[in-house]
Design a protein around this motif. Structure first.
Motif, PDB file in Angstrom:
ATOM      1  N   ILE A 112       0.849  -1.192   0.000  1.00 43.57           N
ATOM      2  CA  ILE A 112       0.000   0.000   0.000  1.00 43.57           C
ATOM      3  C   ILE A 112       0.884   1.242   0.000  1.00 43.57           C
ATOM      4  O   ILE A 112       1.868   1.328   0.743  1.00 43.57           O
ATOM      5  CB  ILE A 112      -0.968  -0.001   1.195  1.00 43.57           C
ATOM      6  N   VAL A 113       0.503   2.189  -0.858  1.00 40.02           N
ATOM      7  CA  VAL A 113       1.313   3.375  -1.120  1.00 40.02           C
ATOM      8  C   VAL A 113       0.504   4.621  -0.779  1.00 40.02           C
ATOM      9  O   VAL A 113      -0.657   4.742  -1.179  1.00 40.02           O
ATOM     10  CB  VAL A 113       1.742   3.421  -2.602  1.00 40.02           C
TER      11      VAL A 113
ATOM     12  N   GLY B  20      -3.149   0.438  -3.700  1.00 37.23           N
ATOM     13  CA  GLY B  20      -2.493  -0.827  -3.423  1.00 37.23           C
ATOM     14  C   GLY B  20      -1.903  -1.376  -4.709  1.00 37.23           C
ATOM     15  O   GLY B  20      -2.580  -1.426  -5.736  1.00 37.23           O
ATOM     16  N   ALA B  21      -0.637  -1.764  -4.664  1.00 36.26           N
ATOM     17  CA  ALA B  21       0.027  -2.374  -5.810  1.00 36.26           C
ATOM     18  C   ALA B  21       0.135  -3.866  -5.556  1.00 36.26           C
ATOM     19  O   ALA B  21       0.686  -4.290  -4.534  1.00 36.26           O
ATOM     20  CB  ALA B  21       1.410  -1.761  -6.012  1.00 36.26           C
TER      21      ALA B  21
ATOM     22  N   PHE C  89       4.153   2.059   2.516  1.00 35.16           N
ATOM     23  CA  PHE C  89       4.246   2.136   3.978  1.00 35.16           C
ATOM     24  C   PHE C  89       3.809   0.871   4.710  1.00 35.16           C
ATOM     25  O   PHE C  89       4.088   0.716   5.897  1.00 35.16           O
ATOM     26  CB  PHE C  89       3.480   3.358   4.514  1.00 35.16           C
ATOM     27  N   VAL C  90       3.146  -0.062   4.039  1.00 36.00           N
ATOM     28  CA  VAL C  90       2.786  -1.318   4.693  1.00 36.00           C
ATOM     29  C   VAL C  90       2.601  -2.364   3.598  1.00 36.00           C
ATOM     30  O   VAL C  90       2.209  -2.040   2.471  1.00 36.00           O
ATOM     31  CB  VAL C  90       1.505  -1.148   5.546  1.00 36.00           C
TER      32      VAL C  90
ATOM     33  N   PRO D  61      -7.547  -0.086  -1.416  1.00 36.86           N
ATOM     34  CA  PRO D  61      -7.020  -1.277  -0.728  1.00 36.86           C
ATOM     35  C   PRO D  61      -7.599  -1.405   0.676  1.00 36.86           C
ATOM     36  O   PRO D  61      -7.761  -0.415   1.391  1.00 36.86           O
ATOM     37  CB  PRO D  61      -5.510  -1.033  -0.700  1.00 36.86           C
ATOM     38  N   GLY D  62      -7.913  -2.636   1.050  1.00 40.43           N
ATOM     39  CA  GLY D  62      -8.572  -2.891   2.323  1.00 40.43           C
ATOM     40  C   GLY D  62      -7.641  -2.788   3.516  1.00 40.43           C
ATOM     41  O   GLY D  62      -6.437  -2.507   3.389  1.00 40.43           O
ATOM     42  N   LEU D  63      -8.203  -3.060   4.681  1.00 37.46           N
ATOM     43  CA  LEU D  63      -7.488  -2.836   5.936  1.00 37.46           C
ATOM     44  C   LEU D  63      -7.147  -4.120   6.686  1.00 37.46           C
ATOM     45  O   LEU D  63      -6.594  -4.067   7.782  1.00 37.46           O
ATOM     46  CB  LEU D  63      -8.329  -1.924   6.847  1.00 37.46           C
TER      47      LEU D  63
END
Length: 322
Positions: free
Chosen positions: A163-164, A251-252, A170-171, A271-273
């Motif tokens: 995730i960008v 999200g990539a 960053f995650v 993108p989900g959590l």
């Protein structure tokens, strides 16, 4: 209820409403959403930016194009059929290669040409599209996944979700296929998500169906301490996706081909959590750090270096148990 909410907030967990308001609505202009919702457009932009992506063999846009389908499917190593505007893995069929009288699906079953033609017609009708509108069928290269994840994968191709935020990765997590997910790496179908250390690319904790786990449900092997090859290259691909799309939150999804290396599979503007459960940490501290970081003059390589610095400083020291 209130005490639970306070505990979750203290743990830094980001909720869906906050994600929508602070990240999706504020950072992703609606006019740019089509760049990731339409996989043909994403692929075109990635190729122009020099980001590796699975080769596109051809498109079936209408019933007239159906005359080209058999030729497009005629690949000795198989191919993938997918809707250009699909989501969550719906409508994707993986063809391993030809077999007597037809083609072999990823589950080992035989598919006749009429079966695949029927499926492509369903794609064209919009059965799997996000909007329900008529769609386009993509026929593309079938990824031969790297054996590094063999001990913790079952019957399909794992992928890496990064995730960008404002061009800063960053995650991240790796998503693993299971028997329950029918060999697909989608978490909502029963796939396993495993958190990744953003600096090193090593696997940490796992989750399946919203619950934490330390082993793969089918192989029973531990999920931790696997190193993702080409990790820095994947972070760079994710960082470049920001320039490609102009989306501030995305999200990539990247796959690791054993011959071609990392390939960008698709991008996601929402993108989900569940990645928080996989990493056993709330991402709000990292979100706040990325939103306020000075990125002036930084290219993709510079933002990757910044990402690692922010992760070292702001990733919670104490994982959240779920």
């Amino acid at each position: 209820m209130i005490s639970t909410w306070i505990a979750l907030r203290k743990a830094g967990l980001l909720g869906i409403n906050e994600r929508n308001l602070r990240l999706v609505n504020d950072l992703n202009p609606r006019r740019l959403m089509r760049l990731v919702n339409d996989k043909t457009e994403t692929k075109r932009l990635a190729i122009e930016a020099g980001i590796p992506t699975p080769e596109l063999y051809g498109l079936i846009r209408n019933p007239l194009d159906m005359r080209n389908l058999e030729t497009l499917l005629d690949k000795p190593d198989g191919c993938v059929i997918k809707p250009a505007n699909g989501s969550q893995g719906n409508g994707i069929q993986v063809i391993l290669g030809p077999m007597r009288g037809g083609w072999r699906r990823s589950n080992g079953q035989r598919a006749l040409f009429e079966d695949l033609k029927f499926h492509v017609n369903n794609i064209l009708s919009g059965m799997y599209s996000l909007s329900g509108q008529p769609d386009v069928a993509m026929i593309e290269y079938r990824v031969k996944f790297d054996e590094v994840f063999d001990p913790i994968s079952f019957g399909g191709v794992p992928d890496i979700r990064i995730i960008v935020l404002r061009g800063i990765p960053f995650v991240a997590m790796v998503r693993l296929p299971t028997a329950e997910s029918d060999g697909k790496a989608n978490l909502h179908k029963g796939g396993v998500g495993v958190g990744l250390d953003l600096v090193t690319g090593r696997t940490m904790h796992g989750m399946q169906n919203g619950k934490t786990t330390e082993i793969h449900p089918d192989t029973a092997n531990p999920l931790s301490n696997f190193s993702v090859p080409h990790w820095d290259a994947m972070l760079l691909m994710a960082a470049k996706a920001y320039e490609v799309t102009g989306l501030g939150y995305l999200g990539a999804d990247i796959v690791l081909d054993k011959g071609k290396g990392p390939l960008l599979l698709e991008l996601n503007a929402r993108p989900g959590l569940a990645i928080q459960i996989a990493n056993r940490m709330g991402i709000r501290p990292l979100v706040n750090a990325a939103l306020t970081a000075d990125t002036e003059g930084l290219d993709a390589e510079g933002r990757v270096d910044l990402a690692k610095k922010l992760y070292r400083q702001h990733a919670p020291a104490h994982p959240v148990n779920a």
